[in-house]
Design a protein around this motif. Structure first.
Motif, mmCIF file in Angstrom:
data_model
loop_
_atom_site.group_PDB
_atom_site.id
_atom_site.type_symbol
_atom_site.label_atom_id
_atom_site.label_comp_id
_atom_site.label_asym_id
_atom_site.label_seq_id
_atom_site.Cartn_x
_atom_site.Cartn_y
_atom_site.Cartn_z
ATOM 1 N N GLY A 66 0.818 -1.208 0.000
ATOM 2 C CA GLY A 66 0.000 0.000 0.000
ATOM 3 C C GLY A 66 0.852 1.258 0.000
ATOM 4 N N ALA A 67 1.902 1.254 0.820
ATOM 5 C CA ALA A 67 2.789 2.422 0.881
ATOM 6 C C ALA A 67 3.501 2.638 -0.452
ATOM 7 N N VAL A 68 3.955 1.557 -1.071
ATOM 8 C CA VAL A 68 4.616 1.663 -2.373
ATOM 9 C C VAL A 68 3.622 2.178 -3.419
ATOM 10 N N GLY A 69 2.396 1.700 -3.350
ATOM 11 C CA GLY A 69 1.366 2.171 -4.288
ATOM 12 C C GLY A 69 1.139 3.674 -4.162
ATOM 13 N N VAL A 70 1.087 4.164 -2.936
ATOM 14 C CA VAL A 70 0.910 5.604 -2.714
ATOM 15 C C VAL A 70 2.104 6.363 -3.282
ATOM 16 N N ASP A 71 3.313 5.860 -3.011
ATOM 17 C CA ASP A 71 4.521 6.511 -3.529
ATOM 18 C C ASP A 71 4.533 6.549 -5.053
ATOM 19 N N VAL A 72 4.174 5.434 -5.668
ATOM 20 C CA VAL A 72 4.138 5.367 -7.137
ATOM 21 C C VAL A 72 3.108 6.340 -7.687
ATOM 22 N N MET B 119 2.112 9.096 -6.308
ATOM 23 C CA MET B 119 2.645 10.458 -6.153
ATOM 24 C C MET B 119 3.668 10.766 -7.244
ATOM 25 N N ILE B 120 4.567 9.820 -7.505
ATOM 26 C CA ILE B 120 5.590 10.026 -8.533
ATOM 27 C C ILE B 120 4.957 10.158 -9.910
ATOM 28 N N LEU B 121 3.993 9.295 -10.207
ATOM 29 C CA LEU B 121 3.319 9.360 -11.499
ATOM 30 C C LEU B 121 2.603 10.689 -11.668
ATOM 31 N N SER B 122 1.905 11.106 -10.639
ATOM 32 C CA SER B 122 1.185 12.372 -10.689
ATOM 33 C C SER B 122 2.142 13.526 -10.945
ATOM 34 N N GLU B 123 3.243 13.561 -10.215
ATOM 35 C CA GLU B 123 4.230 14.637 -10.380
ATOM 36 C C GLU B 123 4.867 14.577 -11.760
ATOM 37 N N THR B 124 5.174 13.376 -12.239
ATOM 38 C CA THR B 124 5.770 13.220 -13.569
ATOM 39 C C THR B 124 4.822 13.714 -14.649
ATOM 40 N N LEU B 125 3.565 13.330 -14.548
ATOM 41 C CA LEU B 125 2.584 13.776 -15.537
ATOM 42 C C LEU B 125 2.442 15.300 -15.524
#
Length: 132
Positions: free
Chosen positions: A76-82, A84-90
């Motif tokens: 779950g924590a990794v999913g949240v991190d991913v 966040m990263i995807l959102s910022e990258t987009l």
């Protein structure tokens, strides 16, 4: 040691006699009391082993539950991190490519294809691949 008297069923008595005769045919002198004592010891040991196995199973089951819970939390924590990263990258790519009128869905699809190609090449987790 105190003497105890046991009444055996016909079947048990026949088995006891057969066991004694087999031992005697092998040249081992054994009394009914010796056979009964050994049988009781083996029975008690098997009961202790069964109890130990039961305790072991409970302990392992508890540990597996704990492990599964921790693993689920980590996923779950990794999913949240991913996310966040995807959102910022987009958002970052969209800001750079705003002049080209690309939609975030198109950017996502491009990133997804690049990620799949990288993962399928079995190089996804090599750090040096990102330094190129």
């Amino acid at each position: 040691m105190a003497k105890h008297t046991f009444e055996l069923t016909t079947e048990a008595s026949a088995m006891l006699k057969q066991y004694r005769e087999n031992q005697r045919s092998l040249g081992i002198k054994v009394s009914y009391n010796d056979i009964a004592s050994e049988a009781i010891k083996l029975y008690c040991l098997s009961q202790q082993r069964d109890r130990a196995e039961e305790i072991f199973e409970k302990v392992m089951e508890h540990r597996f539950r704990k492990f599964e819970s921790r693993l689920a939390s980590m996923i779950g924590a990794v999913g949240v991190d991913v996310a966040m990263i995807l959102s910022e990258t987009l958002e970052t790519i969209a800001a750079y490519e705003e002049n080209q009128n690309k939609k975030p869905q198109e950017i996502y699809q491009q990133l997804r294809q690049s990620g799949l190609a990288l993962f399928n090449a079995h190089r996804a987790f090599k750090v040096d691949i990102f330094n190129k």
